[in-house]
Design a protein around this motif. Sequence first.
Motif, short mmCIF file in Angstrom:
data_model
loop_
_atom_site.label_atom_id
_atom_site.label_comp_id
_atom_site.label_asym_id
_atom_site.label_seq_id
_atom_site.Cartn_x
_atom_site.Cartn_y
_atom_site.Cartn_z
N TYR A 1 -3.93 -1.74 -4.77
CA TYR A 1 -4.97 -0.70 -4.94
C TYR A 1 -5.14 -0.19 -6.35
CZ TYR A 1 -6.90 4.09 -3.95
OH TYR A 1 -7.61 5.27 -3.92
N GLU B 1 0.94 4.64 -4.00
CA GLU B 1 1.46 3.27 -4.17
C GLU B 1 2.66 3.27 -5.11
OE1 GLU B 1 -1.59 3.75 -3.27
OE2 GLU B 1 -2.01 2.12 -1.87
N SER C 1 0.86 -1.18 0.00
CA SER C 1 0.00 0.00 0.00
C SER C 1 0.90 1.23 0.00
CB SER C 1 -0.83 0.04 1.28
OG SER C 1 -1.70 -1.03 1.35
N ALA C 2 0.28 2.39 -0.13
CA ALA C 2 1.01 3.64 0.05
C ALA C 2 1.33 3.81 1.53
CB ALA C 2 0.15 4.80 -0.41
N ARG D 1 -11.01 2.32 -1.73
CA ARG D 1 -10.17 2.49 -0.55
C ARG D 1 -9.97 1.15 0.17
NH1 ARG D 1 -9.02 7.42 1.39
NH2 ARG D 1 -7.35 6.17 2.29
N GLY D 2 -8.77 0.93 0.63
CA GLY D 2 -8.44 -0.33 1.29
C GLY D 2 -8.22 -1.48 0.31
N GLY D 3 -8.18 -1.16 -0.99
CA GLY D 3 -8.20 -2.21 -2.01
C GLY D 3 -6.90 -2.99 -2.21
N SER D 4 -5.85 -2.65 -1.47
CA SER D 4 -4.61 -3.42 -1.64
C SER D 4 -4.78 -4.89 -1.24
CB SER D 4 -3.48 -2.82 -0.81
OG SER D 4 -3.19 -1.53 -1.25
N THR E 1 -2.84 8.24 1.04
CA THR E 1 -4.05 8.26 0.19
C THR E 1 -5.07 9.27 0.72
OG1 THR E 1 -3.57 5.93 -0.26
CG2 THR E 1 -5.68 6.77 -1.04
N1 ASP Z 1 -3.68 3.17 -0.08
C1 ASP Z 1 -5.04 2.77 -0.32
C2 ASP Z 1 -5.94 3.32 0.78
O1 ASP Z 1 -5.45 3.98 1.70
C3 ASP Z 1 -5.21 1.30 -0.46
C4 ASP Z 1 -4.90 0.46 0.77
O2 ASP Z 1 -4.26 0.95 1.70
O3 ASP Z 1 -5.30 -0.70 0.78
O4 ASP Z 1 -7.11 3.16 0.68
#
Ligand code: ASP
Length: 436
Positions: free
Chosen positions: A181, A119, A35-36, A195-198, A41
Motif C-alpha cells: 500500500y 503497514e 497489509s495493516a 485503498r486496497g493497494g497492497s 487503515t
Molecule cells: N491497508 C490498506 C487498506 O486498508 C491497504 C490494503 O489493505 O490493501 O486499504
Amino acid sequence: MKVLKFGGTSVGSAQNMQNVAKLVTTPGRKIVVLSAMSGTTNNLVEIANYLYKKNYDGANEVINRLERGYLDTVNELFSGEEFRIKGLELVKSHFDYIKSFTRDVFTVFEEKAILAQGELITTALFNFYLQENGHDSVLLPALDFMRTNKNSEPDTGYIKENLERILSEYSETQLFITQGYICRNAFGEVDNLQRGGSDYTASLIGAAVDAEEIQIWTDIDGMHNNDPRYVENTRSIAEMSFDEAAELAYFGAKILHPTSVLPAKLANIPVKILNTMQPDAPGTTISSSQHKNRLTAVAAKDNITAVKIKSGRMLLAYGFLRKVFEIFESYKTSIDMITTSEVGVSVTIDNDRHLEEIVDDLRKFSTVEVDRDQVIVCVVGDLVAENKGYANRIFEALKEIPIRMISYGGSEHNISLLINAKDKKDALQALSAKLF
Ligand code: ASP
Ligand code: ADP
Ligand code: MG
C-alpha cells in the motif's frame, strides 16, 4: 523468488500473524507483502478526518483505542521479554508520531503520513516475531523502492532498479518482509497506492523481480463466481485468465485491487489467490490461458453516475465525441462505460468530483441528463462473438430488472450493464441463479 501478499484479516490478530509466520517460513526465497492489521487503515482515515476538523478529542479517542489494540497484540504475540519490550517501544514510537499531528497544521501531506503507519507497524511487529523465533528475515522498507511518478502511476523503472539494488545486498537472505500500500510520490513524499493497494504492491514487486509466482493470501478460498457479500452459494473458480481477472477487479470484485492484475499480466507471472485460514484449498490461479466457452463470474461496481448527452444536430457531425471526451479529460475524470445512438451518447463515471463543471461545459452544445446511484454489473467470461446464446441467458436472468445501459464488444471478456443501485442485490442473485 515468490511474492506472497497477506491482507488485513490474515494478519488481523496475534494468532493470525503466528499462523502467517508458519506459511512463510517454508523453504524457498520469498518477499512477503503485508497489509495493516484489519481495521487499522479505516481508523487512520477516521483520525485524519478528525484532525482536518481540528476535533482533537475525537482524534485522540480513536488514536488511544487503536494504540491499545496494538499493545494488546504485542503482549499476545511475543513469548519472551526482549521482543515484547521491542514491540511495545515500536508501537509507542509510531503512536507518538501520530499524536504529534494533533498539535500541528494538518494537510493532505500529514494525512498520508498517518495512513502509512498501519503497514509500518504491522510489518515491523511481524518481523520481530520471525526474529524471536529464530528466522533470518529482513524488513525491506517499501518507502525505499516503491514510488509513483508525476502522473501518480507506479514508476516501474525506479522500483525495479532500487529493489534489485537492495536485494543484492542480501544475497544469502531467503525471507524478506515489506509493506503493501505505501509508497513515495514523485516529490519523495510519503503516499499510497489507494485503498486496497497492497495487492498492487505485490504485483508490482512480482514484476520488478520477475517472480515465478505472486500469491494473494486473503480470507476466502479464491475468486468466486459472484460477490459472496450479496449472493449465497458462490463458488471459487479454479482458473481464470488475466483479462477476466482484470475486468472483475476493475468492475468491483473487492478481492483484488482494480489495477493489480496488469503488472502480472505484462510480465506473464501467474497470480494465485489463496485462503490463509484454509491453506490447502486450491484457490484460484490467474494466468494467460483462457478457459473456452464459459461464463466465469459476475461483479458489480458501486457509486456510478450516468451522464446522457443529447444533440441530434451534432452527433453525425465530425468531432462530437471528441468534444465530449475532451471535457471529461480536462477534469481528469475517466469514463467507465459508453453507449451511443443517433441522437446522443451515454457515459458513466465513478468520480463525480467535477460533475457540475463537466455538465456546465457539455450544456454549451447539448442537453444533459444525470442519473446518480447507479451500479455497473459486469458479466465476465469467454464472450467472443462466435459464442452464441450468452447474451440471451444474461437478459433472461435480468428480465425483471430495469436496465439503463448495455455495453458489449469492448473486449471479448465482458458484458456490462448499468442498473439502479437498489436493484443490485436482486440482479446479482438472479444472474447467479441463471448462469452458474
Ligand atoms: N491497508 C490498506 C487498506 O486498508 C491497504 C490494503 O489493505 O490493501 O486499504
Ligand atoms: P484483504 O484484506 O485480504 O485484501 P479484501 O477484503 O480486500 O481482503 O478481499 C476479500 C473479500 O473480497 C472477501 O472476503 C469477499 O467478501 C470480497 N469479495 C468480493 N467479491 C468477491 C469475489 N468475486 N470472490 C471472492 N471474494 C470477493
Ligand atoms: Mg484487499
